[in-house]
Design a protein around this motif. Sequence first.
Motif, PDB file in Angstrom:
ATOM      1  N   ARG A  23       0.815  -1.227   0.000  1.00  0.00           N
ATOM      2  CA  ARG A  23       0.000   0.000   0.000  1.00  0.00           C
ATOM      3  C   ARG A  23       0.843   1.270   0.000  1.00  0.00           C
ATOM      4  O   ARG A  23       0.301   2.365   0.127  1.00  0.00           O
ATOM      5  CB  ARG A  23      -0.922   0.018   1.207  1.00  0.00           C
ATOM      6  N   GLY A  24       2.148   1.131  -0.096  1.00  0.00           N
ATOM      7  CA  GLY A  24       3.020   2.304  -0.035  1.00  0.00           C
ATOM      8  C   GLY A  24       3.354   2.619   1.404  1.00  0.00           C
ATOM      9  O   GLY A  24       3.162   1.790   2.299  1.00  0.00           O
ATOM     10  N   PRO A  25       3.851   3.837   1.659  1.00  0.00           N
ATOM     11  CA  PRO A  25       4.208   4.207   3.032  1.00  0.00           C
ATOM     12  C   PRO A  25       2.992   4.101   3.956  1.00  0.00           C
ATOM     13  O   PRO A  25       1.885   4.485   3.582  1.00  0.00           O
ATOM     14  CB  PRO A  25       4.672   5.658   2.910  1.00  0.00           C
ATOM     15  N   ILE A  26       3.215   3.570   5.140  1.00  0.00           N
ATOM     16  CA  ILE A  26       2.147   3.360   6.120  1.00  0.00           C
ATOM     17  C   ILE A  26       2.343   4.335   7.276  1.00  0.00           C
ATOM     18  O   ILE A  26       3.443   4.445   7.829  1.00  0.00           O
ATOM     19  CB  ILE A  26       2.177   1.908   6.663  1.00  0.00           C
ATOM     20  N   SER A  27       1.283   5.036   7.621  1.00  0.00           N
ATOM     21  CA  SER A  27       1.385   6.003   8.719  1.00  0.00           C
ATOM     22  C   SER A  27       1.367   5.272  10.065  1.00  0.00           C
ATOM     23  O   SER A  27       0.754   4.218  10.208  1.00  0.00           O
ATOM     24  CB  SER A  27       0.234   7.008   8.661  1.00  0.00           C
ATOM     25  N   LEU A  28       2.043   5.874  11.019  1.00  0.00           N
ATOM     26  CA  LEU A  28       2.029   5.315  12.369  1.00  0.00           C
ATOM     27  C   LEU A  28       0.623   5.389  12.960  1.00  0.00           C
ATOM     28  O   LEU A  28       0.249   4.534  13.760  1.00  0.00           O
ATOM     29  CB  LEU A  28       3.034   6.036  13.266  1.00  0.00           C
ATOM     30  N   ALA A  29      -0.161   6.373  12.530  1.00  0.00           N
ATOM     31  CA  ALA A  29      -1.548   6.480  13.006  1.00  0.00           C
ATOM     32  C   ALA A  29      -2.351   5.256  12.587  1.00  0.00           C
ATOM     33  O   ALA A  29      -3.159   4.734  13.369  1.00  0.00           O
ATOM     34  CB  ALA A  29      -2.199   7.756  12.479  1.00  0.00           C
ATOM     35  N   ASP A  30      -2.129   4.771  11.360  1.00  0.00           N
ATOM     36  CA  ASP A  30      -2.834   3.575  10.894  1.00  0.00           C
ATOM     37  C   ASP A  30      -2.419   2.347  11.702  1.00  0.00           C
ATOM     38  O   ASP A  30      -3.262   1.535  12.089  1.00  0.00           O
ATOM     39  CB  ASP A  30      -2.574   3.327   9.406  1.00  0.00           C
TER      40      ASP A  30
END
Length: 159
Positions: A23-30
């Motif tokens: 999915r590409g870069p993953i946010s820490l929030a996710d």
Amino acid sequence: MRLTTKGRYAVTAMLDLALHADRGPISLADISKRQGISLSYLEQLFSRLRQSGLVSSVRGPGGGYRLARTGGDIFVAQIVDAVNESVDATNCGGNADCAGGEQCLTHYLWSDLSDQIHSFLNGISLADLVARAEVQEVARRQDLREAPEEKVAVIGGLQ
């Protein structure tokens, strides 16, 4: 003897990152939402993981984190080591001062066990974990729980 929260959370977050790498870069929030780990704690862990060369960060809109190497080249022991965690079965932290400042009778037994655990974790890659059907099922359930209504239909194959 037990792996503390720091090591467990670091492995969990890295596995989440590996599972969602496409999915590409993953946010820490996710990751925080899916895994129930506080965002501030993840920020601390990912700072250490980045310093150890296990993840790289992408800035800007749509930014986040990605694995710095393939999942097959990142081993659980490396993640645990990166966050300065140790799996130590001795009562002395490996210092050999467990019996009134001296080495206890069973020090080498517990020290050898610690080495075996580290060796075991060094033989398991993120790719090994991602390939497990049980892990895939838990990830699918977490994704469905966190997905907005319109994405639930696509993920569930109902499009």
